[in-house]
Every structure is written in structure tokens, then in C-alpha cells.
Design a protein around this motif. Structure first.
Motif, PDB file in Angstrom:
ATOM      1  N   LYS A   1     -18.769  12.215  -3.199  1.00  0.00           N
ATOM      2  CA  LYS A   1     -19.011  10.901  -3.806  1.00  0.00           C
ATOM      3  C   LYS A   1     -17.865  10.407  -4.687  1.00  0.00           C
ATOM      4  O   LYS A   1     -18.064   9.625  -5.599  1.00  0.00           O
ATOM      5  N   ARG A   2     -16.641  10.874  -4.385  1.00  0.00           N
ATOM      6  CA  ARG A   2     -15.467  10.338  -5.054  1.00  0.00           C
ATOM      7  C   ARG A   2     -14.693   9.395  -4.135  1.00  0.00           C
ATOM      8  O   ARG A   2     -13.595   8.971  -4.454  1.00  0.00           O
ATOM      9  N   ASN A   3     -15.271   9.081  -2.999  1.00  0.00           N
ATOM     10  CA  ASN A   3     -14.594   8.276  -1.983  1.00  0.00           C
ATOM     11  C   ASN A   3     -14.555   6.799  -2.336  1.00  0.00           C
ATOM     12  O   ASN A   3     -15.352   6.297  -3.118  1.00  0.00           O
ATOM     13  N   PHE A   4     -13.598   6.102  -1.727  1.00  0.00           N
ATOM     14  CA  PHE A   4     -13.611   4.644  -1.747  1.00  0.00           C
ATOM     15  C   PHE A   4     -14.723   4.158  -0.819  1.00  0.00           C
ATOM     16  O   PHE A   4     -15.002   4.789   0.203  1.00  0.00           O
ATOM     17  N   VAL A   5     -15.342   3.040  -1.167  1.00  0.00           N
ATOM     18  CA  VAL A   5     -16.295   2.389  -0.273  1.00  0.00           C
ATOM     19  C   VAL A   5     -15.608   1.128   0.248  1.00  0.00           C
ATOM     20  O   VAL A   5     -15.143   0.305  -0.534  1.00  0.00           O
ATOM     21  N   GLN A   6     -15.534   0.989   1.541  1.00  0.00           N
ATOM     22  CA  GLN A   6     -14.613   0.051   2.185  1.00  0.00           C
ATOM     23  C   GLN A   6     -14.570  -1.367   1.607  1.00  0.00           C
ATOM     24  O   GLN A   6     -13.471  -1.890   1.369  1.00  0.00           O
ATOM     25  N   PRO A   7     -15.698  -2.061   1.349  1.00  0.00           N
ATOM     26  CA  PRO A   7     -15.579  -3.472   0.927  1.00  0.00           C
ATOM     27  C   PRO A   7     -14.874  -3.687  -0.402  1.00  0.00           C
ATOM     28  O   PRO A   7     -14.412  -4.798  -0.675  1.00  0.00           O
ATOM     29  N   GLU A   8     -14.785  -2.650  -1.240  1.00  0.00           N
ATOM     30  CA  GLU A   8     -14.175  -2.853  -2.558  1.00  0.00           C
ATOM     31  C   GLU A   8     -12.695  -2.479  -2.599  1.00  0.00           C
ATOM     32  O   GLU A   8     -12.113  -2.372  -3.676  1.00  0.00           O
ATOM     33  N   VAL A   9     -12.086  -2.309  -1.445  1.00  0.00           N
ATOM     34  CA  VAL A   9     -10.676  -1.905  -1.380  1.00  0.00           C
ATOM     35  C   VAL A   9      -9.794  -3.087  -0.971  1.00  0.00           C
ATOM     36  O   VAL A   9     -10.091  -3.815  -0.026  1.00  0.00           O
ATOM     37  N   PHE A  10      -8.698  -3.236  -1.695  1.00  0.00           N
ATOM     38  CA  PHE A  10      -7.668  -4.239  -1.411  1.00  0.00           C
ATOM     39  C   PHE A  10      -6.325  -3.505  -1.399  1.00  0.00           C
ATOM     40  O   PHE A  10      -6.163  -2.492  -2.085  1.00  0.00           O
ATOM     41  N   TRP A  11      -5.356  -4.019  -0.669  1.00  0.00           N
ATOM     42  CA  TRP A  11      -4.047  -3.382  -0.640  1.00  0.00           C
ATOM     43  C   TRP A  11      -2.957  -4.443  -0.493  1.00  0.00           C
ATOM     44  O   TRP A  11      -3.241  -5.590  -0.163  1.00  0.00           O
ATOM     45  N   THR A  12      -1.734  -4.056  -0.731  1.00  0.00           N
ATOM     46  CA  THR A  12      -0.631  -5.019  -0.730  1.00  0.00           C
ATOM     47  C   THR A  12      -0.056  -5.222   0.674  1.00  0.00           C
ATOM     48  O   THR A  12      -0.070  -4.310   1.502  1.00  0.00           O
ATOM     49  N   LYS A  13       0.468  -6.409   0.884  1.00  0.00           N
ATOM     50  CA  LYS A  13       1.148  -6.702   2.144  1.00  0.00           C
ATOM     51  C   LYS A  13       2.367  -5.814   2.315  1.00  0.00           C
ATOM     52  O   LYS A  13       2.674  -5.385   3.432  1.00  0.00           O
ATOM     53  N   ARG A  14       3.050  -5.530   1.212  1.00  0.00           N
ATOM     54  CA  ARG A  14       4.248  -4.693   1.336  1.00  0.00           C
ATOM     55  C   ARG A  14       3.898  -3.318   1.883  1.00  0.00           C
ATOM     56  O   ARG A  14       4.706  -2.690   2.569  1.00  0.00           O
ATOM     57  N   MET A  15       2.676  -2.834   1.586  1.00  0.00           N
ATOM     58  CA  MET A  15       2.260  -1.542   2.126  1.00  0.00           C
ATOM     59  C   MET A  15       1.958  -1.657   3.621  1.00  0.00           C
ATOM     60  O   MET A  15       2.320  -0.766   4.398  1.00  0.00           O
ATOM     61  N   THR A  16       1.321  -2.747   4.039  1.00  0.00           N
ATOM     62  CA  THR A  16       1.102  -2.949   5.476  1.00  0.00           C
ATOM     63  C   THR A  16       2.432  -3.043   6.208  1.00  0.00           C
ATOM     64  O   THR A  16       2.589  -2.506   7.314  1.00  0.00           O
TER      65      THR A  16
END
Length: 277
Positions: free
Chosen positions: A153-168
Motif C-alpha cells: 500500500k505504498r504504491n501510486f494510484v494511477q489517476p493521481e499521477v502527473f509527469w513532465t513532458k521532458r520525461m516523456t
């Protein structure tokens, strides 16, 4: 508005007419002025397209056509996206009030971070709260540890995750060969690429538990995830310490070599003494 980061949200969807309007309203109703919202529908036949059309003047781009699945839909959206920050929101989940503004604020205040997450409300199909989850992962070796971190239960839950375009731009698109854990694999790649993690101490999104949900296939998700992490654990790439790698190897071997045998034995209703032989 020019000082605010552009946030690109992608909603992949297929035959979710019962929920997609709530999802769309949760995005466009944020009141965030530099939003780019993209909806990629896989050719729904249940009335979803009619719902999307109701809001097309507030959607930057949408399409309804056959695709190769959820990951392909997300990748199609990312190819169109022009934001500084990316996210995808499935068509049965929804954002909570002020989510995008909070992400933007932390993006500005933490310029070295590449993955942003908050707390996620888990709800039933009617929106009733079941629980609130809060991930706690900042390092590559932690996200690799399925046993004491991700499944603890230390995992990220998908809808609350955002990331940067530079990482993509750095790590590329989602893997389309994965059916169940493409989101986990993406977060894994971000941390392997030394992406910084920023926790936002607020509820950002709601993850809806509903009968037709793909992620309810927990046994298949576990099997895919265990096979996915194998090369990351067994390849000597020096991204994690030797001690931690040995620990993870032991956990993986136990999972594959012993726990699965126990599960099969239990399914056969074999006596406990048989499993000890």
C-alpha cells in the motif's frame, strides 16, 4: 496564463457512457486556464460519442475510432499533447476540485521534479468513498520492490499521477504490449531515469471501483507485473545496490518458485501437509 504551466490531460475511453460525462466534467470544471484536454475514444457504440460531442467546444482534440487498446489510445493522445505536464485519466475516474492548480503550483516550486502525485480517493461505482490512498515512493529501488513497497500500500494510484513532458521526451511512450500494468511500468521507467518525485499533500483524484473495470483482474495484473520486473532485478545495471538486488532476487524467486505452487495447491484443496513436502 502564460506563467502557468500547460497541463495536457488525456482520457482514453471505450464504451464507458455511464461514467464518461462525470470524468469530462471533472477535467473541464477545474477552472484551470492553461488546460489542454484530449479524449481518445476507441470507437464506442454505447452512446459515449454523443456525450463527448456535448463538450467538444471545451476539448482541444477528440476522436472516436478503433485503436489497439488503452496504451495505444494514451500514446495517440501524447503525440498530440503540447503541455509541460502530462496525465491520463480513465473514463470512469475523475479529478477532485483544485487538482490541476495544485499540480501546477508544485511544478513551479519544484522544477527538478518529473513525477507528481498526491492522495487518491478510492470510490465505489456510485462515488461513495471506500478509502483514501497515499503513495510513498521516491527511489527506483523502492518501486522495484513489489513485495514490501508496491503491494504494501505504498504504491501510486494511477489517476493521481502527473509527469513532465521532458520525461516523456526522454523515456518515450507507454508500452502497448502490456495489458494490465503499463502505468506501473511507466512510473518505473521514470524513476530508473532518475526522475524526481514530488508528493502533493492533497486528494487529487478518485479511482472508481466498478464491475467492468479492467484493473479488477488482480491475478493477471500480478502475473504480468512479476514477469515485467524480472529483467530489472536480475540485470546487473548498477542502478541499485548489490545488497538490495540480492534481496529483490530472493523475493522474486520465492514468488515464482514457491508462492505460485502454494496457490495452485490451495486451488486444488490439497491438505496443508502436502504443501510442506
Amino acid at each position: 496564463m502564460k506563467s502557468l504551466p500547460r497541463i495536457s490531460v488525456i482520457t482514453p475511453s471505450f464504451n464507458q457512457a455511464a461514467f464518461i460525462e462525470h470524468t469530462i466534467l471533472s477535467v473541464i470544471g477545474q477552472g484551470y486556464p492553461n488546460l489542454e484536454y484530449i479524449v481518445i475514444d476507441g470507437g464506442s457504440t454505447d452512446g459515449s460519442v454523443e456525450v463527448i460531442r456535448k463538450f467538444e467546444n471545451r476539448i482541444a482534440y477528440w476522436v472516436s475510432e478503433k485503436d489497439r487498446g488503452q496504451s495505444h489510445a494514451i500514446n495517440k493522445g501524447m503525440q498530440r499533447a503540447t503541455g509541460d505536464i502530462f496525465a491520463y485519466l480513465n473514463s470512469d475516474d475523475y479529478y477532485l476540485e483544485g487538482a490541476l492548480a495544485r499540480v501546477a503550483e508544485h511544478f513551479v516550486c519544484h522544477p527538478d521534479a518529473d513525477l507528481f502525485h498526491g492522495r487518491c480517493r478510492v470510490v465505489d461505482q456510485h462515488g461513495g468513498t471506500i478509502s483514501v490512498r497515499s503513495g510513498s515512493i521516491t527511489r527506483y529501488e523502492e518501486i522495484l520492490d513489489l513485495w514490501d513497497v508496491w503491494w504494501n500500500k505504498r504504491n501510486f494510484v494511477q489517476p493521481e499521477v502527473f509527469w513532465t513532458k521532458r520525461m516523456t521526451d526522454k523515456i518515450g511512450p507507454f508500452r502497448e504490449d502490456l495489458l494490465w500494468v503499463m502505468d506501473y511500468e511507466y512510473w518505473l521507467r521514470i524513476l530508473r531515469a532518475r526522475g524526481g518525485v514530488c508528493f502533493i499533500n492533497a486528494e487529487l483524484a478518485a479511482f472508481r471501483i466498478q464491475p467492468n473495470q479492467k484493473s479488477r483482474q488482480s491475478e493477471r495484473s500480478v502475473d504480468e507485473m512479476v514477469q515485467l520486473v524480472r529483467p530489472f532485478i536480475f540485470d546487473e545495471d548498477h542502478s541499485i545496490s548489490r545488497f538490495k538486488r540480492l534481496e529483490l532476487k530472493g523475493k522474486w524467486i520465492f514468488q515464482v518458485g514457491f508462492q505460485d505452487e502454494i496457490r495452485i495447491s490451495q486451488q486444488k484443496n490439497e491438505p496443508r501437509w502436502r504443501r510442506l513436502v
